[in-house]
Write an enzyme that holds these catalytic residues in place. Structure first.
Site, PDB file in Angstrom:
ATOM      1  N   HIS A 128      -6.432  -4.981 -10.797  1.00  0.00           N
ATOM      2  CA  HIS A 128      -5.834  -6.028  -9.980  1.00  0.00           C
ATOM      3  C   HIS A 128      -5.561  -7.287 -10.801  1.00  0.00           C
ATOM      4  CE1 HIS A 128      -7.726  -3.369  -7.002  1.00  0.00           C
ATOM      5  NE2 HIS A 128      -6.795  -3.792  -6.177  1.00  0.00           N
ATOM      6  N   GLU A 151       0.809  -1.220   0.000  1.00  0.00           N
ATOM      7  CA  GLU A 151       0.000   0.000   0.000  1.00  0.00           C
ATOM      8  C   GLU A 151       0.844   1.274   0.000  1.00  0.00           C
ATOM      9  OE1 GLU A 151      -2.992  -0.176  -0.690  1.00  0.00           O
ATOM     10  OE2 GLU A 151      -3.418  -2.271  -0.270  1.00  0.00           O
TER      11      GLU A 151
END
Length: 538
Positions: free
Chosen positions: A440, A353
């Site tokens: 993704h 992240e």
């Protein structure tokens, strides 16, 4: 992720094992050669202190008008410096945003590469000349806001609102530059994650030109880190989770809140762990490992490269099964998972992240289409790299994304770098139809490229995990090692990629990076080329 030292550093002994999880137009190539085992350090970026970086940015901004003239930009265009990287050989790479008649140009970013002898070359996000017939919008801002709210409704954004007025911009990321409105709609995504949906609307026709979600998310349950070392500072009647050795990174307890910073974690005797502290320790440790990785491996001090720390927030919301990075708060946030019993705080989460923050402050890859896939892959690549770097015996490095999560309920990982399609949704190889799929899953080919470049094709075992990586063209790839692959990808990201880079551009960027570091006749350069061919990028 989605389914298919002013103060001492102190050792923290945990009463129980820690909870963790996995969230989870180009320049000419420098000629020359190098042996496979020797890195060309003269072309590597030098580490700059916060003060040196700030001075470099200030100097570059002072000369920005002259640079704009030298590049032949129009009279209404100006350059705004975003980053400066200096190589040991004297080459300077300056990354700019562009404005036109005072308006931000989205997709107008560029990088100027200037050698010590003054020779220049440029990497641009768009080849188009920036110009529009008028900067007067025919479509009122109110109409753009209304359209953006409809886009948020289509995304099922809860509590959607556009509190800030749309800003007028030039949209140049694809095709002809267009006068547009950019509206930011805030609210909640379906799982409780905050939403910052950016919607770009044609200021004449009202057509939606682009949209992207600014909050980058990841999902996980738990892993165990064991005894770890934390950077803390004296404060109040004891100690606080303030890491003065890493820019002053702070870790807060949101205590179920969804806004603000909450309360800074504190402890009387500096021996942390147990109860609510456990998630804070994991988050603080993950941030430290990520900071150290980027500084020690890539010479980047902090996410922005300016020595400033982000901050972390644990215990977000109620039973929130996610974690996310936000550019707007420059922070990482972690939920507590199902039943508030498995905080999503780990090395993997921090590595994946926080890398979204690094990407935002380097290439700025648009979070949609192929660029979005490369953005996600970059976080997978460096999340994996941080995991290897941490060298934590409780969670050895591997090329399985989210292997500790068991989000599928059957012990399988979230994603596989050796053969991405094993997750049932990601793609192994690039193709023209990939632009419209979820980022993704369009990250798959780049993850596959990184595995092939690092480890090679075919069957092998790394740290006790078995892999078997195929190739599109049936070729056999011999990897150059993860360490070299990491450095090539980071240099490509920070020096040669732009907001609009797609897979073909990533190939060129990594070839440039390999040539810089190892020479264009090196084994490393040839392997980069072969690995791209092996995922159908030529």
């Amino acid at each position: 992720m989605r389914r298919p030292e002013n103060s001492p550093r102190r050792t923290t002994v945990r009463a129980a094992a820690l909870v963790a999880s996995a969230a989870m137009v180009v320049v000419g190539i420098q000629s020359g050669s190098a042996s496979a085992g020797n890195e060309r350090s003269s072309a590597s970026a030098v580490t700059m202190s916060a003060g040196q970086h700030a001075a470099a940015v200030k100097d570059a901004q002072a000369s920005a008008p002259a640079t704009a003239d030298a590049l032949g930009l129009g009279g209404k265009e100006k350059l705004v410096v975003r980053d400066v990287i200096k190589d040991a050989n004297g080459t300077v790479h300056t990354r700019y945003e562009r404005t036109y008649a005072g308006l931000p140009v989205l997709g107008g970013d560029l990088v100027v590469h200037e050698k010590k002898d003054g020779a220049r070359s440029t990497t641009k996000a768009t080849k188009a000349r920036i110009a529009v017939a008028s900067t007067t919008a025919e479509l009122p801002a109110a109409s753009a806001k209304k359209s953006a709210l409809k886009a948020a409704e289509a995304e099922k954004t809860g509590k959607a609102e556009a509190g800030k007025e749309p800003r007028k911009v030039i949209w140049a990321a694809d095709g002809k530059p267009t006068l547009a409105w950019e509206t930011v709609v805030t609210g909640l995504q379906h799982d409780g994650t905050p939403s910052e949906l950016h919607v770009v609307t044609d200021a004449k026709s009202g057509a939606k030109l682009y949209q992207f979600e600014a909050i980058r998310t990841g999902t996980g349950t738990g892993d165990y880190n064991g005894t770890v070392t934390l950077g803390t500072s004296p404060g109040g009647s004891g100690y606080t989770m303030t890491d003065s050795g890493r820019g002053g990174h702070k870790t807060y307890d949101l205590n179920g809140g969804t806004s603000g910073t909450g309360t800074l974690f504190t402890d009387a005797d500096d021996v942390w762990g147990g109860g609510r502290q456990s998630a804070g320790v994991d988050a603080h440790y993950g941030a430290a490992e990520t900071w150290d990785y980027y500084k020690n491996v890539h010479g980047r001090t902090g996410i922005r490269g300016d020595g400033a720390a982000a901050y972390s927030r644990a215990h977000y919301g109620n039973a929130y099964v996610n974690a996310f990075w936000s550019d707007s708060c420059f922070c990482m946030t972690y939920g507590d998972g199902e039943g508030n019993s498995n905080p999503l705080t780990s090395i993997d989460v921090a590595g994946h992240e926080m890398t979204h923050g690094v990407t935002s402050n380097t290439a700025g890859l648009n979070y949609s289409g192929e660029s979005g896939g490369l953005n996600e892959a970059t976080s997978d690549i460096f999340g994996t790299s941080v995991e290897f770097y941490a060298n934590n015996s409780a969670d050895p490095g591997d090329y399985l994304i989210g292997e500790k999560i068991d989000i599928n309920g059957d012990g399988t990982p979230l994603r596989y770098m050796d053969k991405p399609s094993k997750d049932g949704a990601s793609w192994d190889y690039w193709s023209t139809g990939m632009n419209g799929i979820d980022v993704h899953y369009s990250s798959g080919p780049a993850n596959h490229f990184f595995f092939l470049l690092s480890e090679g094709s075919g069957a092998r075992t790394v740290n006790g995990v078995s892999y078997n990586s195929p190739t599109y063209d049936g070729s056999t790839i011999t990897g150059i090692g993860r360490g070299k692959a990491e450095k090539i990808w980071f240099r490509a990201l920070s020096t040669y990629m732009t907001s609009t880079t797609k897979y073909a551009g990533a190939r060129t960027a990594t070839l440039n990076a390999a040539a810089d570091l190892y020479g264009s006749s090196s084994t490393e350069y040839q392997t980069v080329n072969a690995a791209w061919k092996a995922i159908n990028v030529n």
